[in-house]
Scaffold this active site. Structure first.
Site, PDB file in Angstrom:
ATOM      1  N   PRO A   1     107.461  62.372  56.899  1.00  0.00           N
ATOM      2  CA  PRO A   1     106.576  61.333  56.369  1.00  0.00           C
ATOM      3  C   PRO A   1     107.313  59.998  56.311  1.00  0.00           C
ATOM      4  O   PRO A   1     108.482  59.953  55.935  1.00  0.00           O
ATOM      5  CB  PRO A   1     106.219  61.829  54.966  1.00  0.00           C
ATOM      6  CG  PRO A   1     107.206  62.877  54.636  1.00  0.00           C
ATOM      7  CD  PRO A   1     107.826  63.374  55.901  1.00  0.00           C
ATOM      8  N   GLU A   2     106.659  58.933  56.729  1.00  0.00           N
ATOM      9  CA  GLU A   2     107.261  57.611  56.651  1.00  0.00           C
ATOM     10  C   GLU A   2     106.621  56.848  55.495  1.00  0.00           C
ATOM     11  O   GLU A   2     105.678  57.334  54.871  1.00  0.00           O
ATOM     12  CB  GLU A   2     107.070  56.884  57.987  1.00  0.00           C
ATOM     13  CG  GLU A   2     107.726  57.671  59.121  1.00  0.00           C
ATOM     14  CD  GLU A   2     108.251  56.791  60.241  1.00  0.00           C
ATOM     15  OE1 GLU A   2     108.629  55.643  59.956  1.00  0.00           O
ATOM     16  OE2 GLU A   2     108.265  57.245  61.380  1.00  0.00           O
ATOM     17  N   LYS A  46     110.650  55.941  50.420  1.00  0.00           N
ATOM     18  CA  LYS A  46     109.957  57.199  50.642  1.00  0.00           C
ATOM     19  C   LYS A  46     110.089  58.179  49.467  1.00  0.00           C
ATOM     20  O   LYS A  46     109.838  59.359  49.601  1.00  0.00           O
ATOM     21  CB  LYS A  46     110.438  57.829  51.954  1.00  0.00           C
ATOM     22  CG  LYS A  46     110.069  56.932  53.148  1.00  0.00           C
ATOM     23  CD  LYS A  46     110.212  57.628  54.467  1.00  0.00           C
ATOM     24  CE  LYS A  46     111.616  57.542  54.992  1.00  0.00           C
ATOM     25  NZ  LYS A  46     111.753  58.225  56.284  1.00  0.00           N
ATOM     26  N   HIS A  76     104.037  78.561  51.114  1.00  0.00           N
ATOM     27  CA  HIS A  76     104.921  77.403  51.240  1.00  0.00           C
ATOM     28  C   HIS A  76     104.796  76.438  50.054  1.00  0.00           C
ATOM     29  O   HIS A  76     105.458  75.409  50.027  1.00  0.00           O
ATOM     30  CB  HIS A  76     104.653  76.659  52.543  1.00  0.00           C
ATOM     31  CG  HIS A  76     104.874  77.502  53.753  1.00  0.00           C
ATOM     32  ND1 HIS A  76     106.118  78.004  54.078  1.00  0.00           N
ATOM     33  CD2 HIS A  76     104.027  77.951  54.708  1.00  0.00           C
ATOM     34  CE1 HIS A  76     106.022  78.723  55.189  1.00  0.00           C
ATOM     35  NE2 HIS A  76     104.767  78.712  55.593  1.00  0.00           N
ATOM     36  N   ARG A 124     109.830  73.502  55.225  1.00  0.00           N
ATOM     37  CA  ARG A 124     111.268  73.550  55.496  1.00  0.00           C
ATOM     38  C   ARG A 124     112.135  73.517  54.248  1.00  0.00           C
ATOM     39  O   ARG A 124     113.361  73.621  54.331  1.00  0.00           O
ATOM     40  CB  ARG A 124     111.630  72.429  56.471  1.00  0.00           C
ATOM     41  CG  ARG A 124     110.885  72.657  57.790  1.00  0.00           C
ATOM     42  CD  ARG A 124     111.156  71.598  58.791  1.00  0.00           C
ATOM     43  NE  ARG A 124     112.544  71.621  59.253  1.00  0.00           N
ATOM     44  CZ  ARG A 124     112.997  70.824  60.205  1.00  0.00           C
ATOM     45  NH1 ARG A 124     112.205  69.945  60.774  1.00  0.00           N
ATOM     46  NH2 ARG A 124     114.252  70.892  60.581  1.00  0.00           N
ATOM     47  N   ARG A 134     126.817  44.394  60.906  1.00  0.00           N
ATOM     48  CA  ARG A 134     126.763  45.744  61.486  1.00  0.00           C
ATOM     49  C   ARG A 134     126.879  45.749  63.000  1.00  0.00           C
ATOM     50  O   ARG A 134     126.141  45.062  63.689  1.00  0.00           O
ATOM     51  CB  ARG A 134     125.470  46.440  61.036  1.00  0.00           C
ATOM     52  CG  ARG A 134     125.547  46.795  59.562  1.00  0.00           C
ATOM     53  CD  ARG A 134     124.236  47.307  59.028  1.00  0.00           C
ATOM     54  NE  ARG A 134     124.412  47.911  57.705  1.00  0.00           N
ATOM     55  CZ  ARG A 134     124.446  47.208  56.576  1.00  0.00           C
ATOM     56  NH1 ARG A 134     124.335  45.907  56.603  1.00  0.00           N
ATOM     57  NH2 ARG A 134     124.617  47.833  55.416  1.00  0.00           N
ATOM     58  N   ARG A 151     118.264  60.180  67.773  1.00  0.00           N
ATOM     59  CA  ARG A 151     116.816  60.343  67.666  1.00  0.00           C
ATOM     60  C   ARG A 151     116.128  59.994  68.976  1.00  0.00           C
ATOM     61  O   ARG A 151     116.545  59.077  69.690  1.00  0.00           O
ATOM     62  CB  ARG A 151     116.249  59.408  66.570  1.00  0.00           C
ATOM     63  CG  ARG A 151     116.912  59.560  65.219  1.00  0.00           C
ATOM     64  CD  ARG A 151     116.647  60.904  64.569  1.00  0.00           C
ATOM     65  NE  ARG A 151     115.223  61.128  64.360  1.00  0.00           N
ATOM     66  CZ  ARG A 151     114.542  60.728  63.286  1.00  0.00           C
ATOM     67  NH1 ARG A 151     115.164  60.110  62.315  1.00  0.00           N
ATOM     68  NH2 ARG A 151     113.249  60.979  63.173  1.00  0.00           N
TER      69      ARG A 151
END
Ligand SMILES: [Zn+2]
Length: 276
Positions: free
Chosen positions: A2-3, A58, A92, A111, A154, A263
């Protein structure tokens, strides 16, 4: 995974369904979801009323009337479901909250990577993982300068930089591919080599992408369903994510899929070229 827009959609759905509900019992079927003692978790929340569900990136934050906050991180597959019968939950569903109106709030996570943690109200921002988060799109803290300063320091790729949540929080794999395509930046471009012009283009695109996705209720790419069972409908608006082999909408070049920062990464080799 989920974003941010999906988590925001879940948050809104939960506020409609469970705000002002009191917890009368908790069934913890898988202890490791809980950070700390499951018994303490129950003691702290049984009898408490949910005042509001808020969000940081999130993480969902459940605020209770006893000045405690439950931090819930959905991680890969976590979902909340509100149901009228216990029998409606499958194997689940690992944590089930019994509510005073006879309904149930279940946390389902195939999961089992999700985590729940209780902290004192307003202490949530001190939790290490939340404290490390960069400013969030659509807030006053997210500015052109915050983006420029973050990139300057960075050397890793812009894709990895946007994914690691320190410069700006809330963008996952799908939205990073989308915003980089829209801003015409190669995903492997080192963050400190992204030009000022590119950052100026990218800054509002990040806000716009998140705004559009929230308005549409999140993406359906990974069987995402909100608390009320509605499916998001953002999928149709994806320009580059999951589009490998398709022509770029801008130039017709075939979209390629490569691996960046571990990714799957989608980009247009014509529109998005490395600066040097
Ligand atoms: Zn293109």
């Amino acid at each position: 995974m989920p974003e941010l827009p999906e988590v925001e959609t879940v948050r809104r759905g939960l506020n409609k369904l469970i705000k002002n509900r009191k917890i009368i019992a908790i069934d913890i079927r898988y202890d490791k979801i809980i950070i700390g003692s499951p018994n303490d978790f129950k003691k702290q929340l049984i009898g408490a009323t949910i005042v509001e569900v808020s969000r940081r990136a999130k993480y969902l934050l459940f605020h209770f009337d006893n000045d405690l906050t439950m931090i819930s991180h959905l991680r890969m597959e976590g979902k909340y479901q509100v149901r009228n019968q216990l029998a409606d939950f499958d194997k689940h569903a690992h944590v089930i909250f019994y509510l005073d109106d006879g309904s149930y709030l279940g946390y389902r996570d195939v999961r089992k990577f999700g985590k729940m943690q209780i902290v004192a109200r307003n202490q949530e921002m001190q939790v290490k993982s939340i404290a490390a988060l960069g400013p969030e799109p659509l807030t006053a803290q997210y500015t052109l300068e915050s983006l420029e300063n973050g990139f300057k320091k960075r050397k890793k790729s812009i894709k990895a930089t946007l994914l690691d949540q320190h410069v700006v929080s809330g963008l996952g794999n799908i939205y990073v591919d989308e915003v980089l395509w829209r801003a015409k930046i190669h995903p492997e471009e080192p963050a400190n080599k992204v030009t000022e012009l590119q950052i100026k283009a990218l800054y509002p695109i990040i806000n716009d992408e998140i705004k559009q996705a929230i308005a549409a209720g999140g993406t359906t790419v990974r069987s995402y369903v909100d608390a009320t069972g509605h499916t998001g409908n953002f999928q149709l608006q994806l320009h580059v994510y999951d589009q490998e082999g398709q022509p770029c909408e801008r130039c017709g070049t075939i979209i390629e899929k490569i691996k960046v920062a571990g990714r799957g990464t989608h980009y247009c080799p014509h529109c998005q070229v490395l600066n040097s």
